[in-house]
Design a protein around this motif. Structure first.
Motif, PDB file in Angstrom:
ATOM      1  N   UNK A 275     -44.024  36.362  11.370  1.00 43.67           N
ATOM      2  CA  UNK A 275     -43.955  37.267  12.620  1.00 43.67           C
ATOM      3  C   UNK A 275     -44.171  36.668  13.760  1.00 43.67           C
ATOM      4  N   UNK A 276     -44.673  35.528  13.826  1.00 43.22           N
ATOM      5  CA  UNK A 276     -45.093  34.958  15.162  1.00 43.22           C
ATOM      6  C   UNK A 276     -43.823  34.223  15.541  1.00 43.22           C
ATOM      7  N   UNK A 277     -43.212  33.597  14.385  1.00 42.60           N
ATOM      8  CA  UNK A 277     -42.156  32.928  14.741  1.00 42.60           C
ATOM      9  C   UNK A 277     -40.901  33.920  15.451  1.00 42.60           C
ATOM     10  N   UNK A 278     -40.760  34.991  14.755  1.00 44.43           N
ATOM     11  CA  UNK A 278     -39.870  36.078  15.392  1.00 44.43           C
ATOM     12  C   UNK A 278     -40.243  36.292  16.793  1.00 44.43           C
ATOM     13  N   UNK A 279     -41.475  36.540  16.978  1.00 43.99           N
ATOM     14  CA  UNK A 279     -41.902  37.126  18.296  1.00 43.99           C
ATOM     15  C   UNK A 279     -41.552  35.944  19.260  1.00 43.99           C
ATOM     16  N   UNK A 280     -42.396  34.726  18.961  1.00 42.71           N
ATOM     17  CA  UNK A 280     -42.115  33.627  19.951  1.00 42.71           C
ATOM     18  C   UNK A 280     -40.651  33.130  20.273  1.00 42.71           C
ATOM     19  N   UNK A 281     -39.682  33.063  19.420  1.00 41.82           N
ATOM     20  CA  UNK A 281     -38.585  32.852  19.253  1.00 41.82           C
ATOM     21  C   UNK A 281     -37.701  33.672  20.392  1.00 41.82           C
ATOM     22  N   UNK A 282     -37.950  35.015  20.008  1.00 44.17           N
ATOM     23  CA  UNK A 282     -37.312  36.291  20.796  1.00 44.17           C
ATOM     24  C   UNK A 282     -37.854  36.143  22.217  1.00 44.17           C
ATOM     25  N   UNK A 283     -39.187  35.665  22.551  1.00 41.25           N
ATOM     26  CA  UNK A 283     -39.605  35.934  23.913  1.00 41.25           C
ATOM     27  C   UNK A 283     -38.883  34.799  24.668  1.00 41.25           C
ATOM     28  N   UNK A 284     -38.767  33.490  23.982  1.00 36.84           N
ATOM     29  CA  UNK A 284     -37.829  32.312  24.539  1.00 36.84           C
ATOM     30  C   UNK A 284     -36.328  32.690  24.764  1.00 36.84           C
ATOM     31  N   UNK A 285     -35.840  33.202  23.772  1.00 40.53           N
ATOM     32  CA  UNK A 285     -34.432  33.546  23.917  1.00 40.53           C
ATOM     33  C   UNK A 285     -34.001  34.592  25.092  1.00 40.53           C
ATOM     34  N   UNK A 286     -34.982  35.588  25.136  1.00 33.42           N
ATOM     35  CA  UNK A 286     -34.799  36.604  26.246  1.00 33.42           C
ATOM     36  C   UNK A 286     -35.538  36.361  27.578  1.00 33.42           C
TER      37      UNK A 286
ATOM     38  N   UNK B 137     -36.737  26.467  21.772  1.00 32.19           N
ATOM     39  CA  UNK B 137     -36.509  27.172  20.396  1.00 32.19           C
ATOM     40  C   UNK B 137     -37.441  26.283  19.395  1.00 32.19           C
ATOM     41  N   UNK B 138     -37.437  25.118  19.352  1.00 28.59           N
ATOM     42  CA  UNK B 138     -38.094  24.300  18.402  1.00 28.59           C
ATOM     43  C   UNK B 138     -39.658  24.190  18.986  1.00 28.59           C
ATOM     44  N   UNK B 139     -39.556  24.384  20.103  1.00 29.60           N
ATOM     45  CA  UNK B 139     -40.925  24.259  20.658  1.00 29.60           C
ATOM     46  C   UNK B 139     -41.718  25.626  20.409  1.00 29.60           C
ATOM     47  N   UNK B 140     -41.123  26.638  20.454  1.00 27.42           N
ATOM     48  CA  UNK B 140     -41.616  28.076  20.197  1.00 27.42           C
ATOM     49  C   UNK B 140     -41.756  28.271  18.550  1.00 27.42           C
ATOM     50  N   UNK B 141     -41.092  27.751  17.696  1.00 29.39           N
ATOM     51  CA  UNK B 141     -41.159  27.606  16.493  1.00 29.39           C
ATOM     52  C   UNK B 141     -42.375  26.812  15.877  1.00 29.39           C
ATOM     53  N   UNK B 142     -42.606  25.744  16.473  1.00 29.60           N
ATOM     54  CA  UNK B 142     -43.604  24.835  16.338  1.00 29.60           C
ATOM     55  C   UNK B 142     -44.879  25.545  16.682  1.00 29.60           C
TER      56      UNK B 142
END
Length: 211
Positions: free
Chosen positions: A54-65, A5-10
């Motif tokens: 918006x990218x934070x939401x997309x990327x983190x959702x992608x990783x979480x799911x 998640x940290x990597x996705x956020x970065x």
């Protein structure tokens, strides 16, 4: 998972900043094709915040799911999401999808086909057929479908293949038609004015990628 998640956020923050700079530079370099040039300065100021959020939401959702099977699939999926979000932004704001953004998107799709084990003929046919069909629609509607929409659909065909492209194209046309009708009814658009269909195709493709 926390590290992912940290990597996705970065990654989202970096992509948001670079994407905003890219969009702002293209807006500044192409004033003649801006549909609403008076709004450009205000729009440029908000791009970084909007894209990063918006990218934070997309990327983190992608990783979480766990939307990707491995790191290679994940990289291409995040790349796909980034470009679709940028296209949504520019077409919604200024009714333009820049060729300079479509070229790397289409090229990455071609690179992804063998790496992700996709059906190469099917995806190539989808790209060619999407281009041909929407070119005919552009002629029939006398510009109701723009050149950016034609090239976007062709690129999406390379990414999605025939079945998924058909879903995205039909969904986008329906959503776009409903939105155009509402704008006419509420008198926010006049008959014959340009209408951006691109955001409805990109949003449909994003939803398809996330479900």
């Amino acid at each position: 998972m926390i590290f992912s998640l940290l990597a996705a956020e970065a990654s989202a923050l970096l992509a948001g900043v670079l994407g905003a700079r890219w969009v702002n530079d293209l807006y500044a370099a192409n004033p003649d094709i801006m549909s609403f040039p008076d709004q450009v300065p205000r729009q440029q100021q908000r791009h970084a915040r909007l894209l990063c959020g918006l990218l934070s939401l997309l990327f983190c959702y992608t990783v979480l799911t766990m939307r990707a099977a491995d790191a290679v699939h994940l990289a291409f999926l995040l790349f796909f999401e980034f470009f679709l979000l940028v296209y949504t932004l520019t077409d919604f704001e200024q009714q333009v999808i820049f060729d300079r953004m479509l070229v790397p998107f289409a090229a990455a799709a071609l690179v992804s086909l063998p790496l992700l084990g996709r059906d190469i003929p099917d995806h190539l046919i989808a790209g060619a057929a999407g281009f041909a069909v929407f070119l005919v629609l552009a002629v029939v509607t006398r510009g109701g479908i723009g050149g950016g929409d034609i090239k976007l659909i062709a690129a999406l065909g390379l990414w999605l293949g025939t079945d998924q492209l058909l879903t995205v194209a039909c969904t986008g046309m329906i959503l776009g038609g409903v939105a155009a009708l509402l704008l006419l009814v509420t008198k926010r658009r006049k008959r014959g004015e340009m209408f951006a269909y691109g955001p409805y195709f990109t949003v449909a493709a994003l939803v398809l990628a996330l479900i």
